[in-house]
Design a protein around this motif. Structure first.
Motif, mmCIF file in Angstrom:
data_model
loop_
_atom_site.group_PDB
_atom_site.id
_atom_site.type_symbol
_atom_site.label_atom_id
_atom_site.label_comp_id
_atom_site.label_asym_id
_atom_site.label_seq_id
_atom_site.Cartn_x
_atom_site.Cartn_y
_atom_site.Cartn_z
ATOM 1 N N THR A 155 -58.976 -164.200 74.407
ATOM 2 C CA THR A 155 -59.028 -162.739 74.434
ATOM 3 C C THR A 155 -60.325 -162.242 73.800
ATOM 4 N N LEU A 156 -60.863 -161.211 74.402
ATOM 5 C CA LEU A 156 -62.060 -160.562 73.859
ATOM 6 C C LEU A 156 -61.669 -159.224 73.249
ATOM 7 N N ILE A 157 -62.077 -158.996 72.024
ATOM 8 C CA ILE A 157 -61.870 -157.686 71.400
ATOM 9 C C ILE A 157 -63.237 -157.079 71.119
ATOM 10 N N ARG A 158 -63.433 -155.881 71.614
ATOM 11 C CA ARG A 158 -64.669 -155.170 71.294
ATOM 12 C C ARG A 158 -64.373 -154.137 70.216
ATOM 13 N N MET A 216 -63.011 -161.826 84.193
ATOM 14 C CA MET A 216 -62.251 -161.125 83.158
ATOM 15 C C MET A 216 -61.097 -160.330 83.764
ATOM 16 N N ALA A 217 -60.008 -160.311 83.076
ATOM 17 C CA ALA A 217 -58.888 -159.456 83.479
ATOM 18 C C ALA A 217 -59.130 -158.057 82.907
ATOM 19 N N GLY A 218 -58.236 -157.152 83.158
ATOM 20 C CA GLY A 218 -58.448 -155.772 82.733
ATOM 21 C C GLY A 218 -58.124 -155.560 81.264
ATOM 22 N N SER A 219 -58.319 -154.336 80.823
ATOM 23 C CA SER A 219 -58.080 -153.965 79.440
ATOM 24 C C SER A 219 -56.582 -154.007 79.134
ATOM 25 N N ASN A 220 -56.251 -154.427 77.924
ATOM 26 C CA ASN A 220 -54.860 -154.594 77.514
ATOM 27 C C ASN A 220 -54.540 -153.562 76.430
ATOM 28 N N ARG A 221 -53.999 -152.426 76.867
ATOM 29 C CA ARG A 221 -53.787 -151.328 75.918
ATOM 30 C C ARG A 221 -52.690 -151.608 74.909
ATOM 31 N N GLN A 222 -51.697 -152.330 75.358
ATOM 32 C CA GLN A 222 -50.601 -152.653 74.436
ATOM 33 C C GLN A 222 -51.099 -153.544 73.296
ATOM 34 N N ALA A 223 -51.905 -154.530 73.664
ATOM 35 C CA ALA A 223 -52.464 -155.418 72.643
ATOM 36 C C ALA A 223 -53.339 -154.640 71.669
ATOM 37 N N ALA A 224 -54.114 -153.700 72.186
ATOM 38 C CA ALA A 224 -54.972 -152.895 71.315
ATOM 39 C C ALA A 224 -54.132 -152.123 70.295
ATOM 40 N N GLU A 225 -52.983 -151.612 70.754
ATOM 41 C CA GLU A 225 -52.115 -150.867 69.847
ATOM 42 C C GLU A 225 -51.503 -151.777 68.787
ATOM 43 N N VAL A 226 -51.080 -152.945 69.217
ATOM 44 C CA VAL A 226 -50.533 -153.922 68.262
ATOM 45 C C VAL A 226 -51.591 -154.273 67.207
ATOM 46 N N LEU A 227 -52.802 -154.535 67.661
ATOM 47 C CA LEU A 227 -53.868 -154.910 66.723
ATOM 48 C C LEU A 227 -54.245 -153.744 65.809
ATOM 49 N N ARG A 267 -61.744 -147.910 66.715
ATOM 50 C CA ARG A 267 -61.890 -147.936 68.174
ATOM 51 C C ARG A 267 -62.130 -149.375 68.628
ATOM 52 N N ILE A 268 -61.097 -149.949 69.244
ATOM 53 C CA ILE A 268 -61.225 -151.302 69.787
ATOM 54 C C ILE A 268 -60.691 -151.311 71.215
ATOM 55 N N ASP A 269 -61.157 -152.261 71.996
ATOM 56 C CA ASP A 269 -60.427 -152.559 73.228
ATOM 57 C C ASP A 269 -60.243 -154.060 73.349
#
Lengths: 283, 283, 283
Positions: free
Chosen positions: B190-193, B1-12, B273-275
């Motif tokens: 992509t995985l979203i929690r 797995m790659a690291g957390s994608n904060r920009q994507a979380a904000e977009v979502l 709250r998602i990541d």
């Protein structure tokens, strides 16, 4: 009838507490073949009480699943042809696998078609038969039919019919203002009365149906008489406590689920009210 | 797995707010072919959330209606022969009409007959597959069967199976204490929690089923990944807020409907709250 | 239209109070052949209001039971082939036995298959047809089909269709923000508007379905026009009072049952709001 047996009541009181703990610990998987009115409420009651419901009622899977589940409920409330076939398959499979199962003969007695199905299912030897007094009398052949789905008889009047049905099963429960349960205690036919509940319970549909499912759940974790008492006692206590807080059926039904979920050893200790009477067998 | 994608979380995060507004504005008509336990609760959840439910599941109308509705849910909870035929007709019609549809493979994996039906339905390319971890693993062929209808696996363990299933659909949701959703974000798996919810949710029957229906509703107003996140996020927030006020499943279930109804932009802003994590595709 | 008829409104007002008392006194047995979404809620509504529900919908018993029950409801919400056959048998048996029955043509108009079934059932002369405005218009042939199960029309627009349907039945109810009921008062076609309710009612599934069942219950204890008004008035009052205490659909639905249960003469006196208008017959 012989007199009240206080020692037996005490033994059962403690056994109910043990059974309640065992239900929480083991979360038995309960297969329910039941009517459409009850399915959601029944599943929520089982989950609140600590069991795991599975409404597997199609002919393809019903028999297979009865061998996997810890207990089975068969409820005749709104039978379809397909469900009836599933009932036959599941009852046979439960008997074969030595799994406990409960028959709830809704409307039997008043309606000949389903009455015949209920009688046929007795060959697979249910662990418990649970119903309202009219249904217990109807199934035993000792009563006239009720008019609808609600009972017109008092539980006490169903005791002879319940004793008669012990030829087919281990325990019989006739629900009412005071539940009347019969089975064998120390090899003697015995009547247990469970006190509690609320007059609002008959105003909430499927309460009796859900009780039948809880009897099945308890059969997976306790011996038949204890299991039957434990399920009825849980409902009697939850009903009594819910009615202390709510005076109308909508909010009562919600609180009833909450009270079942909140049931614990202390509440059983405080609120359980049963008496035990040895009976003479039917001739 | 790659690291957390904060920009994507904000977009979502922002896209979820938009999708929620679109659901309120458009009241999508959602056809549900579902199990008998869930139908009432599912319809109430859809109405509370802003959609319009229609439980059209007979063979005469199921295909026709799938062409009219905005989205379709197929849930395998208590399949009858007739319902299975309706599922085939509706899934084919939805695919033909380009309408989004969700497959909820209840019990697939543990029960071969319905497992085969679920696999067959994949040919009609559901938009989303939603289930508990055991079901996701069972359907993908990567898991052993669960024993009942409840999952014995953690959502995290279902991620490889979910990625496998992306061959058949656009997104997969494995529900649990932390929901694990997979799909493609900027063309990468992509995985979203999704965090939130309450431990009372598994104590209310058909919560997962109703979530599947809400995923379908959102698919009518947003693109697949956003819709899947929005539905799970709505449940996570409503569950968390309802559990702050109620500690038992009966009153929690009622409050959960109220909280879904009360959900608005401010509450999503405050509680979502998602990541988001980019994943490597399965080989 | 002619002007408002205040004297008739007063007569009906008193008749509603009498009908409510008669329902409590006689607990009519109401057979319901209804959709799967509504069955639990409908049964709870009937029990709360004072009637006794029985969801007997299999082909073996449906006809027999219609001769035993005090009233029959047929609701086309989620018809199966077997249910449709039961509807035919029960409607014919009710007609034969002179028992009142109510047709709730859910989705008729929008869906040709069930539309044809609804038309066929008219030959057995229902006492009352109850539906949303789109269904009333669809069944009469005077409206275009609705898209889903929810109405896109105002009740007032369904009055010509309702008058048209009086050829087949005694009263017609088109439910909405203001219910529009038509029937004959002193042998003249008459429109009764019932005010009250809450905008939350359409957010609770099966509210209309349960209303249809309550119309059937009242038909067992009052003459057709009074019974139709009494059922709609009960819902309008309970909905209004429940909405005064709850602002979201989950808790509203629970309170609605409580308010129906709590309905009594004083509350009807205080909250009933109807007006009565004489109409010209359709040519």
């Amino acid at each position: 009838m012989a007199g009240s047996n206080r020692q037996a009541a005490e033994v059962l009181h403690n056994a109910v507490i043990q059974a309640h703990g065992a239900l929480q610990a083991r979360t038995p998987l309960v297969q329910c073949i039941t009517n459409v009115v009850s399915s959601n409420y029944m599943a929520n009651i089982l989950l609140a009480a600590g069991a795991s419901p599975a409404m597997v009622d199609n002919t393809q899977e019903a028999g297979l699943f009865a061998g996997v589940a810890d207990a089975l409920l068969i409820n005749l409330g709104t039978p379809t042809d397909s469900q009836v076939e599933s009932m036959r398959l599941a009852a046979a499979a439960a008997q074969q696998a030595g799994k406990p199962w409960v028959l709830d003969p809704i409307g039997a007695g008043g309606l000949p078609w389903r009455g015949a199905i209920a009688l046929e299912l007795l060959q697979h030897r249910p662990t418990t038969i649970r119903g309202n007094p009219s249904e217990i009398k109807g199934l035993s052949g000792l009563g006239s039919g009720a008019r609808g789905m609600d009972s017109s008889d008092e539980p006490e009047s169903a005791v002879p019919a319940a004793l008669e049905l012990l030829r087919h099963c281990r325990t019989v429960g006739a629900s009412g203002a005071v539940d009347h349960l019969v089975g064998h205690y120390e090899e003697r036919p015995t009547l247990i009365r469970v006190y509690g509940g609320s007059c609002l319970q008959p105003r909430v549909t499927a309460t009796g149906c859900a009780l039948g499912a809880l009897v099945a759940a308890y059969q997976a974790v306790a011996e038949p008489l204890v299991a039957t008492v434990a399920a009825h006692a849980s409902f009697a206590i939850a009903g009594k406590l819910a009615a202390e807080r709510h005076a109308a059926p909508g909010s009562f039904a919600v609180a009833f689920i909450d009270e079942l979920y909140a049931l614990d050893e202390a509440r059983i200790q405080q609120h359980l009210r049963i008496d035990v009477t040895s009976l003479v067998s039917p001739p």
